[in-house]
Design a protein around this motif. Structure first.
Motif, PDB file in Angstrom:
ATOM      1  N   MET A   1      32.403 -50.011 -11.127  1.00 41.10           N
ATOM      2  CA  MET A   1      33.771 -50.315 -10.759  1.00 41.10           C
ATOM      3  C   MET A   1      34.554 -49.025 -10.605  1.00 41.10           C
ATOM      4  SD  MET A   1      34.960 -53.444 -13.188  1.00 41.10           S
ATOM      5  CE  MET A   1      34.273 -52.705 -14.653  1.00 41.10           C
ATOM      6  N   HIS A   2      35.585 -49.100  -9.772  1.00 43.76           N
ATOM      7  CA  HIS A   2      36.425 -47.936  -9.530  1.00 43.76           C
ATOM      8  C   HIS A   2      37.885 -48.349  -9.430  1.00 43.76           C
ATOM      9  CE1 HIS A   2      32.481 -46.519  -8.202  1.00 43.76           C
ATOM     10  NE2 HIS A   2      32.915 -45.333  -8.563  1.00 43.76           N
ATOM     11  N   ILE A   3      38.765 -47.402  -9.741  1.00 51.11           N
ATOM     12  CA  ILE A   3      40.181 -47.559  -9.447  1.00 51.11           C
ATOM     13  C   ILE A   3      40.597 -46.357  -8.613  1.00 51.11           C
ATOM     14  CG2 ILE A   3      40.729 -48.943 -11.476  1.00 51.11           C
ATOM     15  CD1 ILE A   3      41.930 -46.448 -12.772  1.00 51.11           C
ATOM     16  N   LYS A   4      41.635 -46.558  -7.811  1.00 49.25           N
ATOM     17  CA  LYS A   4      42.174 -45.474  -6.986  1.00 49.25           C
ATOM     18  C   LYS A   4      43.557 -45.158  -7.523  1.00 49.25           C
ATOM     19  CE  LYS A   4      39.415 -46.990  -3.235  1.00 49.25           C
ATOM     20  NZ  LYS A   4      38.994 -46.565  -1.979  1.00 49.25           N
ATOM     21  N   VAL A   5      43.734 -43.899  -7.930  1.00 48.07           N
ATOM     22  CA  VAL A   5      44.966 -43.461  -8.582  1.00 48.07           C
ATOM     23  C   VAL A   5      45.587 -42.334  -7.777  1.00 48.07           C
ATOM     24  CG1 VAL A   5      45.936 -42.462 -10.687  1.00 48.07           C
ATOM     25  CG2 VAL A   5      44.015 -44.065 -10.842  1.00 48.07           C
ATOM     26  N   ILE A   6      46.847 -42.510  -7.403  1.00 51.36           N
ATOM     27  CA  ILE A   6      47.602 -41.443  -6.758  1.00 51.36           C
ATOM     28  C   ILE A   6      48.363 -40.721  -7.857  1.00 51.36           C
ATOM     29  CG2 ILE A   6      49.383 -40.873  -5.076  1.00 51.36           C
ATOM     30  CD1 ILE A   6      48.564 -43.533  -3.652  1.00 51.36           C
ATOM     31  N   ASP A   7      48.073 -39.430  -8.019  1.00 49.10           N
ATOM     32  CA  ASP A   7      48.667 -38.666  -9.116  1.00 49.10           C
ATOM     33  C   ASP A   7      50.094 -38.237  -8.790  1.00 49.10           C
ATOM     34  OD1 ASP A   7      48.539 -36.296  -7.565  1.00 49.10           O
ATOM     35  OD2 ASP A   7      46.713 -35.594  -8.557  1.00 49.10           O
ATOM     36  N   HIS A   8      50.694 -37.472  -9.686  1.00 49.49           N
ATOM     37  CA  HIS A   8      52.082 -37.033  -9.557  1.00 49.49           C
ATOM     38  C   HIS A   8      52.290 -36.038  -8.407  1.00 49.49           C
ATOM     39  CE1 HIS A   8      53.262 -39.142 -13.151  1.00 49.49           C
ATOM     40  NE2 HIS A   8      52.213 -38.638 -13.755  1.00 49.49           N
ATOM     41  N   HIS A   9      51.204 -35.515  -7.864  1.00 54.32           N
ATOM     42  CA  HIS A   9      51.295 -34.568  -6.748  1.00 54.32           C
ATOM     43  C   HIS A   9      50.955 -35.228  -5.415  1.00 54.32           C
ATOM     44  CE1 HIS A   9      51.776 -31.427  -9.712  1.00 54.32           C
ATOM     45  NE2 HIS A   9      50.683 -31.846 -10.313  1.00 54.32           N
ATOM     46  N   GLY A  10      50.642 -36.545  -5.441  1.00 47.18           N
ATOM     47  CA  GLY A  10      50.319 -37.274  -4.214  1.00 47.18           C
ATOM     48  C   GLY A  10      48.853 -37.294  -3.854  1.00 47.18           C
ATOM     49  N   THR A  11      47.991 -36.747  -4.702  1.00 55.90           N
ATOM     50  CA  THR A  11      46.553 -36.729  -4.444  1.00 55.90           C
ATOM     51  C   THR A  11      45.929 -38.023  -4.947  1.00 55.90           C
ATOM     52  OG1 THR A  11      46.532 -34.329  -4.724  1.00 55.90           O
ATOM     53  CG2 THR A  11      44.403 -35.465  -4.885  1.00 55.90           C
ATOM     54  N   HIS A  13      42.795 -40.138  -6.302  1.00 53.76           N
ATOM     55  CA  HIS A  13      41.542 -39.950  -7.035  1.00 53.76           C
ATOM     56  C   HIS A  13      40.832 -41.295  -7.127  1.00 53.76           C
ATOM     57  CE1 HIS A  13      43.028 -36.054  -8.670  1.00 53.76           C
ATOM     58  NE2 HIS A  13      44.195 -36.677  -8.600  1.00 53.76           N
ATOM     59  N   THR A  14      39.536 -41.312  -6.902  1.00 52.22           N
ATOM     60  CA  THR A  14      38.727 -42.507  -7.134  1.00 52.22           C
ATOM     61  C   THR A  14      38.000 -42.288  -8.453  1.00 52.22           C
ATOM     62  OG1 THR A  14      38.482 -42.907  -4.769  1.00 52.22           O
ATOM     63  CG2 THR A  14      36.883 -43.970  -6.229  1.00 52.22           C
ATOM     64  N   LEU A  15      38.318 -43.149  -9.431  1.00 54.02           N
ATOM     65  CA  LEU A  15      37.807 -42.980 -10.790  1.00 54.02           C
ATOM     66  C   LEU A  15      36.870 -44.116 -11.166  1.00 54.02           C
ATOM     67  CD1 LEU A  15      41.216 -42.162 -12.533  1.00 54.02           C
ATOM     68  CD2 LEU A  15      39.632 -40.572 -11.415  1.00 54.02           C
ATOM     69  N   GLU A  16      35.736 -43.764 -11.730  1.00 51.67           N
ATOM     70  CA  GLU A  16      34.823 -44.781 -12.239  1.00 51.67           C
ATOM     71  C   GLU A  16      35.457 -45.434 -13.461  1.00 51.67           C
ATOM     72  OE1 GLU A  16      30.218 -45.322 -13.726  1.00 51.67           O
ATOM     73  OE2 GLU A  16      30.868 -43.393 -12.917  1.00 51.67           O
ATOM     74  N   ALA A  17      35.373 -46.756 -13.528  1.00 51.69           N
ATOM     75  CA  ALA A  17      35.973 -47.510 -14.632  1.00 51.69           C
ATOM     76  C   ALA A  17      34.924 -48.429 -15.254  1.00 51.69           C
ATOM     77  CB  ALA A  17      37.140 -48.343 -14.116  1.00 51.69           C
ATOM     78  N   LEU A  18      35.102 -48.714 -16.525  1.00 50.29           N
ATOM     79  CA  LEU A  18      34.184 -49.593 -17.243  1.00 50.29           C
ATOM     80  C   LEU A  18      34.862 -50.920 -17.552  1.00 50.29           C
ATOM     81  CD1 LEU A  18      32.720 -46.995 -19.756  1.00 50.29           C
ATOM     82  CD2 LEU A  18      31.636 -47.874 -17.680  1.00 50.29           C
ATOM     83  N   ASP A  19      34.108 -51.984 -17.485  1.00 47.25           N
ATOM     84  CA  ASP A  19      34.600 -53.324 -17.792  1.00 47.25           C
ATOM     85  C   ASP A  19      35.200 -53.366 -19.194  1.00 47.25           C
ATOM     86  OD1 ASP A  19      34.925 -56.103 -17.195  1.00 47.25           O
ATOM     87  OD2 ASP A  19      33.202 -56.540 -18.486  1.00 47.25           O
ATOM     88  N   GLY A  20      36.396 -53.926 -19.298  1.00 46.62           N
ATOM     89  CA  GLY A  20      37.049 -54.069 -20.589  1.00 46.62           C
ATOM     90  C   GLY A  20      37.910 -52.892 -20.998  1.00 46.62           C
ATOM     91  N   TRP A  21      37.815 -51.771 -20.299  1.00 46.17           N
ATOM     92  CA  TRP A  21      38.647 -50.606 -20.618  1.00 46.17           C
ATOM     93  C   TRP A  21      40.045 -50.806 -20.055  1.00 46.17           C
ATOM     94  CZ3 TRP A  21      36.973 -45.108 -21.563  1.00 46.17           C
ATOM     95  CH2 TRP A  21      35.780 -45.071 -22.285  1.00 46.17           C
ATOM     96  N   ARG A  22      41.017 -50.250 -20.726  1.00 44.03           N
ATOM     97  CA  ARG A  22      42.382 -50.263 -20.214  1.00 44.03           C
ATOM     98  C   ARG A  22      42.476 -49.262 -19.061  1.00 44.03           C
ATOM     99  NH1 ARG A  22      45.603 -52.549 -24.222  1.00 44.03           N
ATOM    100  NH2 ARG A  22      44.548 -52.732 -26.224  1.00 44.03           N
ATOM    101  N   VAL A  23      43.244 -49.621 -18.043  1.00 43.47           N
ATOM    102  CA  VAL A  23      43.425 -48.719 -16.907  1.00 43.47           C
ATOM    103  C   VAL A  23      43.952 -47.368 -17.402  1.00 43.47           C
ATOM    104  CG1 VAL A  23      44.777 -48.354 -14.802  1.00 43.47           C
ATOM    105  CG2 VAL A  23      43.638 -50.550 -15.200  1.00 43.47           C
TER     106      VAL A  23
END
Length: 110
Positions: A1-11, A13-23
């Motif tokens: 699983m992955h989430i896509k996060v736009i950081d404070h600078h506008g970049t 990031h595609t981050l690997e995520a684990l089931d049950g973890w908080r975003v």
């Protein structure tokens, strides 16, 4: 699983995520730059994020505690959530969000 996060600078990031973890934990552990002072206890609003509108209906609605805590966050919008209150699941694979003002770690905010 992955989430896509736009950081404070506008970049984005595609981050690997684990089931049950908080975003919030995923963002913090990949060192993208989120303050998250209380570590997920819903006791602050420093993990405030803006959820991409197309994902809002896939999330469980915020509980009363989260709604109350969002009152402490700056620049709350209709798609604001606390990332500590969103648990990863297969249904959220690909979740896209942007870090909100006020969630910057001190080093990033300076």
């Amino acid at each position: 699983m992955h989430i896509k996060v736009i950081d404070h600078h506008g970049t984005e990031h595609t981050l690997e995520a684990l089931d049950g973890w908080r975003v919030m934990e995923v963002i913090r552990d990949w060192d993208v730059g989120i303050k998250a002072e209380c570590g997920g206890a819903c006791a602050c609003a420093t993990c405030h994020v803006y959820i991409d509108p197309e994902w809002l209906d896939r999330l469980a609605p915020p509980n009363d505690e989260e709604v109350d805590r969002l009152d402490d966050a700056p620049l709350v919008e209709a798609h604001s959530r606390l990332s500590c209150q969103i648990l990863m699941s297969e249904d959220l694979d690909g979740l896209r969000l942007r870090l909100a003002p006020g969630s910057e770690p001190e080093a990033v905010a300076a």
